[in-house]
Design a protein around this motif. Structure first.
Motif, PDB file in Angstrom:
ATOM      1  N   ARG A 101      -6.023   1.824   2.046  1.00  0.00           N
ATOM      2  CA  ARG A 101      -5.349   1.214   1.950  1.00  0.00           C
ATOM      3  C   ARG A 101      -6.057  -0.713   1.242  1.00  0.00           C
ATOM      4  NH1 ARG A 101      -1.204   3.462   3.748  1.00  0.00           N
ATOM      5  NH2 ARG A 101       0.494   2.158   3.534  1.00  0.00           N
ATOM      6  N   GLY A 133      -4.084  -1.798  -3.747  1.00  0.00           N
ATOM      7  CA  GLY A 133      -2.529  -2.420  -3.095  1.00  0.00           C
ATOM      8  C   GLY A 133      -1.679  -2.413  -4.252  1.00  0.00           C
ATOM      9  N   ASN A 168       1.008  -1.812   0.296  1.00  0.00           N
ATOM     10  CA  ASN A 168      -0.196  -0.164   0.069  1.00  0.00           C
ATOM     11  C   ASN A 168       1.068   1.033   0.040  1.00  0.00           C
ATOM     12  OD1 ASN A 168      -2.578  -0.518   0.322  1.00  0.00           O
ATOM     13  ND2 ASN A 168      -2.162  -2.281   1.401  1.00  0.00           N
TER      14      ASN A 168
END
Ligand SMILES: Cc1cc2nc3c(=O)[nH]c(=O)nc-3n(C[C@H](O)[C@H](O)[C@H](O)COP(=O)(O)OP(=O)(O)OC[C@H]3O[C@@H](n4cnc5c(N)ncnc54)[C@H](O)[C@@H]3O)c2cc1C
Length: 353
Positions: free
Chosen positions: A214, A217, A85
């Motif tokens: 997040r 990624g 991330n």
């Protein structure tokens, strides 16, 4: 007895997903792919020791907490794969030496943009508010416990009811239109260049929301290993892929697709046909435009054509460990003799390079 065979056209992500779920549900499947490897757009290639990969920058649903993660597991992408991330989505380096950093964290992004261009406080606040609106979108997943799933459905419903009008406003606003609200020319250009000017602002808001959560990624290894993992999952389930086979026509009998004809003239029959090739080729070439209604035809005839995308990958023999992972409009001399001639480019120094 019902014919449970399916022919799938194309071994991109869509075709492979169709094959995997069809196999999981007991269908006999064959994929016909015109290229010599799987993945379609999601690919990469090696040249003189470099990996040239212009595709996956982020994968939405990469967080195990997200509703989509289960699907990535099922199709073999998430299993054993590490996602990074990013703290910064992108840097934009302007010719006058100023740098805008598009942070993944929305609070940090707001602070930085406000410091970068205080005169643009109003559109910056609008942008940040739009991103915050999208943060709450969490797709319910079948793997969620019932109570949690109900909570997510209720929350989504509430957002749609209370923020529906605002969402429509963003949906109908293009990036090119929105950036005209900014006074700082560098900030305006950075936002304009980050994606495509004709994209809806909704896409930008959602991307930043996913990055903040997040949940978008970067998969270590990049594009091709993901495609290969998916193809492996499909063949492990017993699916068949034929490479170097271009489909020219979908065979139809009594208004039902019954098979395909390849460029080499051979014909292959099946109970059902799924085309995961592009829509235009499928509808107007493989089906010769015979099975298209007004609603489907209209986008192909009236919508503006998306600008072509030219990807040029350059391998540079030096370490980029101290550089930002993604930067846009990076400045570098185009040849040593040119001194400071500015080249506008997207630089990606991700772990796959
Ligand atoms: C530059 C770029 C960056 C991207 N970045 C991201 C990103 O960061 N994150 C993300 O999630 N997505 C990203 N995408 C989007 C993502 O790659 C695509 O949405 C996805 O790969 C599309 O998969 P698909 O199977 O629908 O189509 P395709 O990948 O186009 O697959 C279609 C397949 O059908 C085959 N085919 C076509 N015609 C025939 C025929 N006549 N006979 C046989 N086979 C045929 C093709 O060879 C191809 O393999 C990016 C795309 C691009 C181009």
């Amino acid at each position: 007895m019902k014919d449970n065979s399916i022919i799938i056209i194309g071994a991109g992500f869509a075709g492979l997903s169709a094959g995997i779920y069809a196999r999981m549900n007991g269908y006999n499947t064959q994929i016909f792919e015109m290229h010599d490897s799987p993945g379609g757009l999601c690919t990469a290639w090696k040249r003189k020791g470099y990996t040239i990969d212009g595709c996956i920058h982020w994968l939405v649903g990469s967080s195990p907490r997200s509703g989509m993660y289960r699907y990535w597991e099922e199709v073999g992408i998430a299993r054993g794969r590490e996602f990074i991330n990013m703290d910064e989505y992108m840097r934009y380096e302007s010719a006058d030496g100023r740098t805008i950093i598009f942070y993944a964290n929305v609070d940090r992004l707001e602070k930085h943009l406000m410091e970068f261009s205080p005169q643009d406080a109003k559109p910056i606040r609008d942008l940040i508010q739009g991103i915050r609106m999208c943060l709450g979108f969490d797709q319910p997943s079948e793997s969620d416990p019932l109570l949690k799933r109900l909570q997510k459905i209720l929350k989504l419903g509430l957002i749609l009811v209370t923020r529906g009008r605002e969402m429509r406003k963003w949906m109908n606003l293009s990036v090119a239109e929105f950036v005209m609200r900014f006074k700082d020319p560098v900030l305006r250009e950075a936002l304009r260049e980050m994606w495509f000017p004709e994209f809806s602002m909704f896409f930008m808001l959602f991307t930043f929301a996913y990055l903040h959560n997040r949940n978008a990624g970067y998969p270590i290894g990049g594009s091709l290993p993901m495609s290969l993992a998916m193809a492996r999952r499909y063949t492990d389930l017993g699916g068949i892929i034929h490479y170097d086979r271009r489909v020219e026509k979908i065979l139809v009998k009594e208004d039902k697709a019954v098979g395909i004809r390849l460029a080499d003239g051979s014909e292959h029959r099946s109970g059902q046909v799924i085309s995961a090739a592009d829509g235009h080729t499928t509808i107007f070439k493989m089906l010769e435009g015979k099975y298209v209604d007004k609603k489907t035809r209209e986008p192909y005839e009236k919508w503006p054509v998306f600008q072509p995308l030219l990807f040029v990958g350059v391998g540079v023999n030096r370490s980029f460990a101290d550089e930002a992972q993604n930067s846009l409009r990076h400045e570098f001399p185009s040849t040593p003799a040119d001194g400071n001639r500015v080249c506008s480019a997207e630089q990606n120094t991700g772990p796959h390079f």
